[in-house]
Design a protein around this motif. Structure first.
Motif, mmCIF file in Angstrom:
data_model
loop_
_atom_site.group_PDB
_atom_site.id
_atom_site.type_symbol
_atom_site.label_atom_id
_atom_site.label_comp_id
_atom_site.label_asym_id
_atom_site.label_seq_id
_atom_site.Cartn_x
_atom_site.Cartn_y
_atom_site.Cartn_z
ATOM 1 N N LEU A 166 0.795 -1.229 0.000
ATOM 2 C CA LEU A 166 0.000 0.000 0.000
ATOM 3 C C LEU A 166 0.832 1.287 0.000
ATOM 4 O O LEU A 166 0.455 2.280 -0.618
ATOM 5 N N LEU A 167 1.977 1.266 0.660
ATOM 6 C CA LEU A 167 2.776 2.496 0.763
ATOM 7 C C LEU A 167 3.408 2.880 -0.574
ATOM 8 O O LEU A 167 3.584 4.059 -0.866
ATOM 9 N N THR A 168 3.755 1.888 -1.381
ATOM 10 C CA THR A 168 4.521 2.151 -2.607
ATOM 11 C C THR A 168 3.676 2.022 -3.878
ATOM 12 O O THR A 168 4.071 2.498 -4.935
ATOM 13 N N VAL A 209 -10.072 -2.272 8.294
ATOM 14 C CA VAL A 209 -9.337 -2.757 9.473
ATOM 15 C C VAL A 209 -9.026 -1.604 10.420
ATOM 16 O O VAL A 209 -8.856 -1.792 11.619
ATOM 17 N N PHE A 210 -8.976 -0.392 9.858
ATOM 18 C CA PHE A 210 -8.589 0.756 10.674
ATOM 19 C C PHE A 210 -9.784 1.628 11.072
ATOM 20 O O PHE A 210 -9.607 2.718 11.584
ATOM 21 N N HIS A 211 -10.990 1.130 10.829
ATOM 22 C CA HIS A 211 -12.160 1.883 11.274
ATOM 23 C C HIS A 211 -12.186 1.961 12.795
ATOM 24 O O HIS A 211 -11.749 1.039 13.481
ATOM 25 N N ALA A 227 5.644 -0.471 8.296
ATOM 26 C CA ALA A 227 5.111 0.891 8.489
ATOM 27 C C ALA A 227 4.408 0.966 9.842
ATOM 28 O O ALA A 227 4.359 2.013 10.464
ATOM 29 N N GLY A 228 3.879 -0.169 10.289
ATOM 30 C CA GLY A 228 3.073 -0.172 11.509
ATOM 31 C C GLY A 228 3.853 -0.287 12.801
ATOM 32 O O GLY A 228 3.282 -0.162 13.867
ATOM 33 N N HIS A 229 5.160 -0.530 12.746
ATOM 34 C CA HIS A 229 5.843 -0.578 14.048
ATOM 35 C C HIS A 229 7.077 0.317 14.149
ATOM 36 O O HIS A 229 7.367 0.855 15.205
ATOM 37 N N VAL A 234 5.523 15.560 20.706
ATOM 38 C CA VAL A 234 6.697 14.707 20.440
ATOM 39 C C VAL A 234 6.911 14.615 18.930
ATOM 40 O O VAL A 234 8.025 14.798 18.417
ATOM 41 N N MET A 235 5.815 14.379 18.201
ATOM 42 C CA MET A 235 5.957 14.206 16.740
ATOM 43 C C MET A 235 6.144 15.530 16.007
ATOM 44 O O MET A 235 6.479 15.549 14.846
ATOM 45 N N ARG A 236 5.860 16.631 16.696
ATOM 46 C CA ARG A 236 6.204 17.922 16.082
ATOM 47 C C ARG A 236 7.727 18.062 16.079
ATOM 48 O O ARG A 236 8.335 18.333 15.047
ATOM 49 N N ILE A 278 10.563 13.192 6.296
ATOM 50 C CA ILE A 278 10.649 13.639 4.902
ATOM 51 C C ILE A 278 9.589 12.892 4.097
ATOM 52 O O ILE A 278 9.338 11.710 4.344
ATOM 53 N N ILE A 279 8.932 13.596 3.189
ATOM 54 C CA ILE A 279 7.927 12.967 2.328
ATOM 55 C C ILE A 279 8.231 13.394 0.895
ATOM 56 O O ILE A 279 8.412 14.585 0.637
ATOM 57 N N GLY A 280 8.333 12.455 -0.007
ATOM 58 C CA GLY A 280 8.721 12.783 -1.383
ATOM 59 C C GLY A 280 7.593 12.559 -2.380
ATOM 60 O O GLY A 280 6.723 11.708 -2.192
ATOM 61 N N ARG A 281 7.594 13.373 -3.419
ATOM 62 C CA ARG A 281 6.652 13.205 -4.529
ATOM 63 C C ARG A 281 7.379 13.541 -5.819
ATOM 64 O O ARG A 281 8.406 14.219 -5.792
ATOM 65 N N GLU A 282 6.811 13.114 -6.962
ATOM 66 C CA GLU A 282 7.398 13.497 -8.243
ATOM 67 C C GLU A 282 6.341 14.204 -9.085
ATOM 68 O O GLU A 282 5.206 13.711 -9.190
ATOM 69 N N LEU A 324 -2.816 9.967 3.009
ATOM 70 C CA LEU A 324 -2.677 10.112 4.467
ATOM 71 C C LEU A 324 -2.431 8.738 5.091
ATOM 72 O O LEU A 324 -3.027 7.737 4.661
ATOM 73 N N CYS A 325 -1.590 8.696 6.102
ATOM 74 C CA CYS A 325 -1.267 7.428 6.770
ATOM 75 C C CYS A 325 -2.548 6.680 7.136
ATOM 76 O O CYS A 325 -3.408 7.209 7.842
ATOM 77 N N ILE A 326 -2.641 5.440 6.682
ATOM 78 C CA ILE A 326 -3.854 4.656 6.953
ATOM 79 C C ILE A 326 -3.905 4.258 8.435
ATOM 80 O O ILE A 326 -4.967 3.998 8.983
ATOM 81 N N GLY A 327 -2.725 4.250 9.070
ATOM 82 C CA GLY A 327 -2.665 3.792 10.465
ATOM 83 C C GLY A 327 -2.647 4.936 11.469
ATOM 84 O O GLY A 327 -2.314 4.727 12.633
ATOM 85 N N ASN A 328 -3.023 6.163 11.061
ATOM 86 C CA ASN A 328 -2.834 7.306 11.971
ATOM 87 C C ASN A 328 -3.657 7.189 13.260
ATOM 88 O O ASN A 328 -3.148 7.435 14.346
ATOM 89 N N GLU A 386 -2.410 3.833 20.084
ATOM 90 C CA GLU A 386 -1.341 3.006 20.637
ATOM 91 C C GLU A 386 -0.387 3.859 21.493
ATOM 92 O O GLU A 386 -0.043 3.495 22.617
ATOM 93 N N MET A 387 -0.015 5.021 20.970
ATOM 94 C CA MET A 387 0.960 5.843 21.688
ATOM 95 C C MET A 387 0.354 6.456 22.952
ATOM 96 O O MET A 387 1.016 6.539 23.976
ATOM 97 N N GLN A 388 -0.934 6.853 22.877
ATOM 98 C CA GLN A 388 -1.596 7.385 24.081
ATOM 99 C C GLN A 388 -1.578 6.323 25.183
ATOM 100 O O GLN A 388 -1.234 6.605 26.329
#
Ligand code: HEM
Length: 446
Positions: free
Chosen positions: A86-88, A104-106, A258-260, A315-317, A324-328, A393-397, A403-405
């Motif tokens: 899915l990522l690529t 799965v992420f609902h 991507a998930g861990h 923390v993530m800020r 880094i996020i790339g596009r062409e 957008l990240c499917i696992g956000n 998880e982090m909370q």
């Protein structure tokens, strides 16, 4: 309006003018470029042009126009490891797979993972209990816990025994993949150079584990209500065909990695910041105690962990794992006053935009309350984008946030962290942003 022009940027080819820095201090290099060209710049690395984009409105334009900006060339690098997951993946096929995996992420589904996440956290802390007061490599601990969470919740598997092998293999592969861009000459992957052989060997370790999980599931025929079963059973609406083994492997390895990895890095930075800011850890402890006084943590009661949530965001800020996020650019385009040429690689840097004084007061200060609603209202949406944006957008956000909370709330309730004398956090900006080397912190029962 002025007629659009190409963004200006540093002269020469970066691969010659800043070869060493590109390999050893890429964050320093991009910070310097941004100081010189604060909004956007265009530079050359090897045969290609890169456009560094820092302003939120420009970032929004790029991420929300997936018709004009594809994942592109740098993505091809990741395919070495993730195949066509899915990522690529791109285009129609990506959309089909995204629709398939999304349920799965609902939120309803996420709620069912809370107990497993809590259990993995309890087990980790039970392990710590054996050590007493000590110092630990927190990055290794966080990799272990996020690995066990993604394996249990999405694959109903215990990868605990594989932990060392997986994290060593992954460390090597991440380093290899992220230095590809900075190489003057890229030798084809099929050439049996010592480097290629080692890369292939490490990739094989991950492949073997993933294929083993798939084979075990087929052999035991036990019904699990998880991502893996869903991927194995789903049939194409038109052809009634099931997913090929190769595609299944690519999807599973993508979610697995991507998930861990990103979550492990974010949690490592979180505990480092807790050590540096005991007053923040104390607020989390008090907030969690207040919620726990009314019963065990559930998906619903997580909503009450306001400060903890803001701390995770902060923390993530400061340390966005996806730095880094790339596009062409798939065709010529205009962004504001600037001309973008077809084939240009667009580079978006959460790491830099998240630290721009224009949007963040005293940007280097750890201050979770910046995410209070009243302090957010004047900030453009894409001043903060740790999970990307637009269609990709990240499917696992939501999974990651939950998880982090949970991990942060439970761990801070029971442990205090300290930074050993003389320790300085160093960053390693590879495919993801992670602490360089071991992240040794003092760990003590509250
Ligand atoms: C702190 C944790 C995480 C961070 C910072 C993060 C960040 C990101 C970012 C920035 C993207 C977009 C990349 C791009 O636009 O090129 C992305 C995509 C993705 N993430 Fe995450 N992620 C995290 C956790 C997770 C988790 C827990 C999962 C799965 C369980 C996951 C699975 C994925 C997948 C499959 C994609 C590709 C989605 C698509 O293109 O359709 N991520 N992530």
């Amino acid at each position: 309006m002025n007629s659009p022009r190409l963004p200006t940027g540093p002269k020469g080819n970066i691969i010659f003018t800043a070869a060493r820095e590109l390999r050893t201090n890429v964050l320093g290099l991009i910070e310097r470029h941004q100081r010189e060209y604060p909004d956007i710049s265009r530079l050359r690395i090897g045969p290609y042009y890169y456009v560094n984009v820092y302003q939120p409105d420009m970032i929004e334009h790029i991420l929300s126009h997936s018709d004009l900006y594809s994942k592109g060339r740098e993505n091809a690098n990741l395919k070495y490891l993730l195949g066509n997951g899915l990522l690529t993946n791109e285009g129609e096929f990506w959309m089909k797979q995204r629709r398939l995996i999304q349920p799965v992420f609902h939120k309803r589904r996420l709620a069912t993972f809370v107990e497993q996440i809590k259990d993995c956290t309890e087990r980790l802390m039970a392990d710590w209990e054996q050590h007493g007061s000590t110092t630990m490599d927190i990055h290794a601990e966080m990799t272990q816990i996020t690995l066990s969470i993604v394996s249990r919740t999405l694959l109903s598997t215990d990868t605990g025994g594989w932990f060392r092998e997986i994290s060593d293999a992954l460390g090597y592969l991440m380093k290899g993949l992220s230095t590809e861009t900075t190489k003057l000459i890229r030798l084809p992957q099929w050439m049996p150079t010592p480097y290629n052989i080692r890369m292939a060997r490490n990739r094989e370790i991950l492949n073997k584990m993933i294929l083993g999980i798939i084979a075990d599931r087929r052999a035991t025929k036990v019904q699990h209500d998880d991502l893996l079963s869903m991927l194995m059973e789903v049939e194409d609406a038109d052809t009634a065909e099931r997913m090929t083994d190769a595609q299944l492997r690519d999807e599973v390895i993508t979610i697995f990695l991507a998930g861990h990895e990103t979550t492990a890095n974010a949690m490592s930075f979180a505990l480092y910041l807790m050590a540096r800011h005991p007053e923040a850890a104390q607020r989390i402890r008090e907030e969690t105690a207040a919620v726990l006084a009314d019963g065990p943590l559930t998906y619903e009661s997580l909503m009450r962990l306001d400060y903890t949530t803001r701390a995770v965001k902060e923390v993530m800020r400061l340390y966005p794992p996806a730095w880094i996020i790339g596009r062409e650019a798939t065709q010529d385009d205009v962004i504001g006053d600037y001309l973008i040429k077809k084939g240009d690689t667009m580079m978006l840097f959460p790491y830099l935009t998240h630290r721009m004084e224009q949007y963040w007061e005293e940007p280097l200060r750890f201050d979770p309350d910046r995410f209070l609603p009243e302090r957010m209202k004047d900030r453009p949406r894409y001043a903060y984008f740790p999970f990307g944006g637009g269609a990709r957008l990240c499917i696992g956000n939501n999974f990651a946030m939950m998880e982090m909370q949970l991990i942060l709330a439970l761990i801070c309730s029971r442990y205090k962290f300290s930074v050993p004398d003389g320790f300085r956090l160093e960053l390693e900006a590879l495919v993801t942003l992670r602490p360089k080397g071991e992240l040794r912190l003092g760990v003590r029962r509250v």
